[in-house]
Design a protein around this motif. Structure first.
Motif, PDB file in Angstrom:
ATOM      1  N   HIS A 146       0.830  -1.202   0.000  1.00 39.15           N
ATOM      2  CA  HIS A 146       0.000   0.000   0.000  1.00 39.15           C
ATOM      3  C   HIS A 146       0.864   1.252   0.000  1.00 39.15           C
ATOM      4  O   HIS A 146       0.594   2.231  -0.690  1.00 39.15           O
ATOM      5  N   ARG A 147       1.942   1.207   0.783  1.00 40.32           N
ATOM      6  CA  ARG A 147       2.847   2.338   0.873  1.00 40.32           C
ATOM      7  C   ARG A 147       3.486   2.621  -0.484  1.00 40.32           C
ATOM      8  O   ARG A 147       3.620   3.757  -0.915  1.00 40.32           O
TER       9      ARG A 147
ATOM     10  N   SER B  88       1.010   4.260  -2.789  1.00 41.64           N
ATOM     11  CA  SER B  88       0.862   5.681  -2.478  1.00 41.64           C
ATOM     12  C   SER B  88       2.012   6.472  -3.069  1.00 41.64           C
ATOM     13  O   SER B  88       1.817   7.532  -3.665  1.00 41.64           O
ATOM     14  N   ALA B  89       3.209   5.937  -2.918  1.00 41.10           N
ATOM     15  CA  ALA B  89       4.381   6.640  -3.438  1.00 41.10           C
ATOM     16  C   ALA B  89       4.296   6.776  -4.955  1.00 41.10           C
ATOM     17  O   ALA B  89       4.627   7.822  -5.522  1.00 41.10           O
TER      18      ALA B  89
ATOM     19  N   ASN C  38      -9.064   4.962   1.321  1.00 48.39           N
ATOM     20  CA  ASN C  38      -8.149   5.722   0.473  1.00 48.39           C
ATOM     21  C   ASN C  38      -8.836   6.637  -0.514  1.00 48.39           C
ATOM     22  O   ASN C  38      -8.209   7.545  -1.041  1.00 48.39           O
TER      23      ASN C  38
ATOM     24  N   LEU D  17      -1.406  11.121   0.205  1.00 50.66           N
ATOM     25  CA  LEU D  17      -0.509  10.102  -0.342  1.00 50.66           C
ATOM     26  C   LEU D  17       0.856  10.146   0.324  1.00 50.66           C
ATOM     27  O   LEU D  17       1.454   9.107   0.617  1.00 50.66           O
ATOM     28  N   LEU D  18       1.336  11.355   0.549  1.00 46.97           N
ATOM     29  CA  LEU D  18       2.649  11.509   1.172  1.00 46.97           C
ATOM     30  C   LEU D  18       2.638  10.881   2.559  1.00 46.97           C
ATOM     31  O   LEU D  18       3.559  10.135   2.932  1.00 46.97           O
TER      32      LEU D  18
ATOM     33  N   GLU E 102       0.666   8.551   3.679  1.00 46.73           N
ATOM     34  CA  GLU E 102       0.558   7.099   3.571  1.00 46.73           C
ATOM     35  C   GLU E 102       1.904   6.496   3.162  1.00 46.73           C
ATOM     36  O   GLU E 102       2.306   5.447   3.667  1.00 46.73           O
ATOM     37  N   ALA E 103       2.583   7.168   2.244  1.00 46.88           N
ATOM     38  CA  ALA E 103       3.867   6.655   1.779  1.00 46.88           C
ATOM     39  C   ALA E 103       4.921   6.705   2.882  1.00 46.88           C
ATOM     40  O   ALA E 103       5.820   5.865   2.924  1.00 46.88           O
ATOM     41  N   CYS E 104       4.786   7.665   3.796  1.00 46.65           N
ATOM     42  CA  CYS E 104       5.743   7.771   4.898  1.00 46.65           C
ATOM     43  C   CYS E 104       5.384   6.849   6.057  1.00 46.65           C
ATOM     44  O   CYS E 104       6.113   6.790   7.053  1.00 46.65           O
ATOM     45  N   GLY E 105       4.249   6.189   5.972  1.00 47.25           N
ATOM     46  CA  GLY E 105       3.838   5.315   7.065  1.00 47.25           C
ATOM     47  C   GLY E 105       3.009   6.023   8.117  1.00 47.25           C
ATOM     48  O   GLY E 105       2.690   5.450   9.148  1.00 47.25           O
TER      49      GLY E 105
END
Lengths: 672, 672
Positions: free
Chosen positions: A36-37, A40-41, B154, B338-339, B341-344
């Motif tokens: 998922h991460r 998102s990226a 999401n 998104l950022l 989520e991408a960073c956890g």
């Protein structure tokens, strides 16, 4: 029937298996979280690309840099990011591969895998070429950035096509209807077959030379012809609007490119459906051809009917709640698409005709607030979708895994595309000029030839299926054709216009010379200068009898039934204390100001624009003005702004001035 | 490591395999097409549901039927369609099942299946309970209607949460900041643990009685406590806005329910992350607890910082191009999600604080046109997402495959939810009243107790993972809790308000008695009656010293730096020829009219509203008015409309009246 076949199951990202079910759950959760991460990226990359594009567009507009359109820009950024993703980032190979064999008889849509009593569900993503199997593990990241092709067709294309249908300049569109239909239908089919035949010749030559690495049938060539025959309205629309090019040329080109898309979609699906029954499936067979042709007609008329039907059905009377109205309008447009797809028709085509119908009839039923909202919503969706597709195109040039660059095919394709366009425009123009009163001049023909850009639709059609060798080569070539036409033809439009001596009026120029011209540009159609009666007369003179009958029927019966505008107008006119020029124009001809016209599009695309913003204030943006504005100009502009205000004011204050009883028309009162 | 496990591959929709590869392609294409058609039809069901909901909402608003809110309505429609799908439609069993065995060691994210030389890629969809394996084939259709739970988290939740943050009534929110934070943080944690403990007691009892059919650990109970502690801002917001309830109560409830969601999300993920290292993973361990707590703090502060940062960064200066501005604003909000989520971190929380920050600072930088557009866009997205979630909830009651209705658990849950809410509100109010100048009265406390509806967030959290027995039972129970609270508590809000003698002003009543009240409602914050200076003084008196310091810092340093509004205002004021009351209000306090306030929301939700629409005309909608309007009212309204027009007019015409040189402020000139 149960033929045993070898199945190798290749496990990416193998996980260690704990006995404890709780721990196993955690591992699964971690895996899902990680994936998922990553998603998102990936999405973030695109968002950042879009943001960058927007910022640069703004800079360009600000600096009046007109050579590169925003779509071309989006592609460039896409290419840059694609290069970085491809060569700049190396994913560590932390993946252990396990390959096993077992027996399975087919590729089902859903797989259930039983691992130690737990069932996992898998869904079919698609077929992968044998040579890509190793890539799957190598380029996880690149593959992740690659979207499901259906996303383009089902999510990004509909708003673009809908917006195109919505913003068809209807008066000129209808006046040139015959020519537009000829170019869009006959022309596209001609172009498709010319390109198909030329490419078949090219393919045969390649086979002789030994340049061909796989199967390439005649149907593939025709398919290629169909997909590259779809010209793109986007770039041309924007540039022509900025330059205020001759309305007839604009109508011809825009109308053609909009309807074009519909024809190309159905044509390509008909070609795919062409399947002779014999053993050799790539021979000619009359029955299969007829079936394909029947399918073309059936799907087209079905999609057309559905689109028109839902467009007419959007019969909102929720005038007091703009949010509900806008939501309903949006949902109806979307459901048109879904309904068409569910019925086996083409959603994109249905959405196109839904947009045209809505602009013609049901848009007038919306309250003014909802009209603004709806317009702005579709504008935004169109803008985002369009720039996304174009930046994705740039990205795909490097991130797509199975490009096949075949120089001979590419050169052949460029020649074929050029000749195909020529075979569409010149002979048809010749034929059409026999019947037209105002001829399509030769410089118009050259301009149409030049402005045949390929864009979103071509890309979406070619990326939809990239399973075979032929399709992959087509995809690569199509990408290059799009790049070339958008950058070279799109960038050179202004030069080409000057070269062909096609008149276009620069707004600034026009403001200085003839301030009366201002009126039609703002909100009102730019061809509204002549009084309504002469306009109608000229329509009668120019159009064919069939169209005239329809026009009269539409104007006298359909429009009054399908819109509430008639009663509304009569109320407005009777209560109007200020018989100003604009007011008459606006009220008598509800068409012109209630659809998206030049003026509206100028609001956002033009860099020298004079337009009306939502709050009723008068905006004149663009740095050109800042540079050249004399105090005279400003004065005139401000006078105009005042005028505009008064014009809008009359609608508001008028019941007080007349001291009349409250209106009897319920939705009119709501607006007050 | 390669433990051989039995793998059974169950083939749904087996296809006959032809030798000819072309024919095989066609079969695959047909299959894909069929599946696509089904998808479209499924989505169409939801679109139709939404359309139906919108039409009925309109009818309700038109007929002033206030007992059922639109979300409740959406749920009812969802339930009806769910019943039809479940019992009304029987899918013919045209599916042949093939089960085979082979060896595989794990459940990877991607499966490659090799069928006769062709590779097919499969992606992991999720785990399926052993008892559902047969259902997979039986209820293809029902399963298709069931969305991927991540869609809620999401796609649908972000716009709702963003809009909530965006529309926080900031003045009253900041004035009651201490109390809101106490309720949202301390209160939610208390509520979570109270509910968790009560449910654990209930579960132990059930085990004794033999009512429990699977594992149910203490962490599951706590998880349940966390997800049902998130109260929903939607329904209460709408009703309170319609009734113009006391602003402090409104701020307390709305602020709590917005921040609540953030706390609940992170709390639940922290509970899931609680994993002791020993064999028995469900015992108490200090280290794991500390780790969970650290994670809570880390994720919260990370999300908070990220949201605030991107909110501040949206520093648009593209004033001349509303479309670009709106697009940029939208993309920045999305990229925040998104950022994070991408960073956890938690995207939803980041989006919330991004919304608050944007409303506070960067919204003021937008041009008026963009402000309208942006507001309307987020409003529409919020509306659609919200109604979609609620209608899906109704649908899920019947279409979800693994409901576990356990009466004892359900009764226990209702009691626990009630007591948990009580343990949040009453003790905290007692404590807060010690420090507050204007106390939270007992009827306010009862109202807060009553208005603790559960909604979208609770649902999204509970549907996210329904793999185990415990989670399935939780999901079913949560659904019932949401239904009960939305229908009973939501529907009874008006009655409860009257019952508790909480003052709320009906707009009609108010217009008749005190026409001066009109001003604050339209566009301007409803608590702007008192002059700005006294307002600021009262803020100083009431707030804690810490908050006061921050407020001053914000007002004196942050706002001037982050918004261009200061220069803009000074220009406006200096050029303002008409020192009317509204103008002063609007210009001196840029906060009040530049964010979403009561008035704006009234525009869409209220059924007796007086509001300003985008074109600057003055709208008074609603059938109540039609019924009760005397000519006096209409006169006053029209006078006001005139006034409003003049007010807007001054901004436009003023440079002419003053005959001043063009403005030096570039973005102001652009607007002219």
């Amino acid at each position: 029937m149960l033929v045993s076949l070898s199945v190798s199951i290749c496990v990416c990202r193998a996980s260690s298996i704990q006995e404890d079910s709780a721990m196993e759950n955690i591992v699964t959760e971690k895996k899902v979280e990680e994936s998922h991460r990553q998603d998102s990226a990936d999405l973030l990359i695109f968002i950042m690309l879009l943001t960058l594009t927007i910022l640069t567009i703004w800079l360009f507009k600000h600096r009046r840099f007109r050579f590169l359109h925003e779509t071309g820009l989006a592609m460039i950024y896409g290419v840059l990011v694609g290069v970085v993703l491809r060569y700049g980032i190396h994913v560590p190979r932390d993946i252990s591969n396990v390959t096993m064999s077992c027996h399975v008889n087919a590729s089902p849509a859903t797989l259930l895998v039983n691992v130690s009593g737990k069932f996992y569900e898998y869904t079919l993503k698609g077929e992968i070429g044998a040579n890509e199997v190793n890539d799957v593990q190598d380029n996880e990241m690149l593959r992740k950035v690659t979207f499901d092709p259906e996303v383009f067709f089902n999510i990004l294309l509909p708003p673009i096509i809908f917006h195109a249908g919505y913003s068809l300049k209807r008066r000129h569109f209808f006046r040139n209807m015959g020519s537009i239909l000829a170019y869009a239908f006959l022309g596209t089919v001609v172009s498709c077959f010319v390109i198909g035949l030329l490419m078949y010749g090219c393919v045969l030559l390649m086979k002789q030379v030994g340049q061909l690495g796989g199967d390439f049938f005649f149907t593939d060539c025709l398919f290629f012809g169909a997909i590259v025959s779809a010209t793109d309205p986007v770039t041309v629309l924007a540039i022509f609007n900025e330059l205020q090019v001759d309305v007839d040329l604009y109508a011809l080109l825009f109308g053609e490119s909009v309807l074009n898309d519909a024809v190309a979609v159905i044509l390509s699906s008909s070609i795919v459906a062409y399947q002779p029954q014999g053993d050799n499936s790539h021979t000619f067979e009359v029955m299969a051809l007829l079936k394909s042709f029947g399918m073309f007609l059936g799907v087209f008329s079905g999609s057309f009917a559905l689109g028109v039907a839902t467009g007419v059905v959007t019969f909102t009377k929720l005038r007091d709640f703009p949010l509900l109205e806008t939501a309903l309008f949006f949902l109806m447009s979307w459901s048109t698409f879904l309904l068409a797809e569910a019925c086996g028709f083409t959603g994109v085509v249905a959405v196109l005709f839904c947009g045209i119908t809505q602009a013609h009839y049901t848009f007038n039923n919306l309250s003014p607030d909802s009209q603004d909202r709806t317009k702005q919503l579709f504008e935004l969706l169109n803008f985002l979708a369009e720039n996304f597709i174009f930046s994705y195109m740039g990205l795909a040039l490097f991130t797509f895994q199975s490009h096949i660059f075949n120089p001979m095919f590419i050169v052949g394709a460029f020649v074929a595309v050029f000749l195909g366009r020529a075979a569409n425009i010149y002979p048809l123009s010749l034929l059409l000029n026999l019947g037209r009163r105002n001829k399509i001049t030769s410089n118009f023909q050259h301009m149409m030839m030049f402005a045949g850009l390929r864009g979103a639709m071509t890309f979406a059609l070619s990326i939809r299926d990239t399973a075979t060798y032929a399709r992959q080569m087509m995809f690569t070539t199509t990408l290059l054709v799009v790049f070339f036409t958008v950058w070279i033809c799109g960038g050179g439009t202004t030069q080409m216009l000057s070269c062909q001596h096609i008149r276009y009026r620069n707004l600034l120029f026009q403001m200085l010379l003839c301030p009366d011209f201002m009126t039609p540009i703002v909100g009102v159609d730019s061809d509204q200068d002549n009084p309504v009666s002469s306009e109608r007369r000229s329509t009668k003179q120019e159009s064919a009898w069939l169209f005239r009958i329809w026009y009269n029927f539409d104007h006298n019966y359909l429009k009054p039934i399908l819109t509430h505008s008639v009663t509304f107008i009569s109320v407005c006119v009777s209560n109007n204390p200020l018989p100003s020029h604009q007011n008459e124009c606006q009220l008598k001809d509800d068409d012109s100001d209630l659809i998206l016209t030049d003026g509206d599009i100028n609001l956002t695309y033009g860099d020298i624009t004079v337009s009306t913003d939502a709050s009723g204030s008068h905006t004149s943006g663009g740095p050109a003005f800042a540079g050249a504005a004399t105090s005279d100009d400003l004065d005139r502009e401000l006078t105009y702004g005042d005028h505009e205000l008064v014009m809008r004011g009359t609608r508001l204050v008028l019941p007080m001035d007349d001291s009349e009883p409250p209106f009897t028309d319920p939705h009119h009162r709501m607006r007050m």
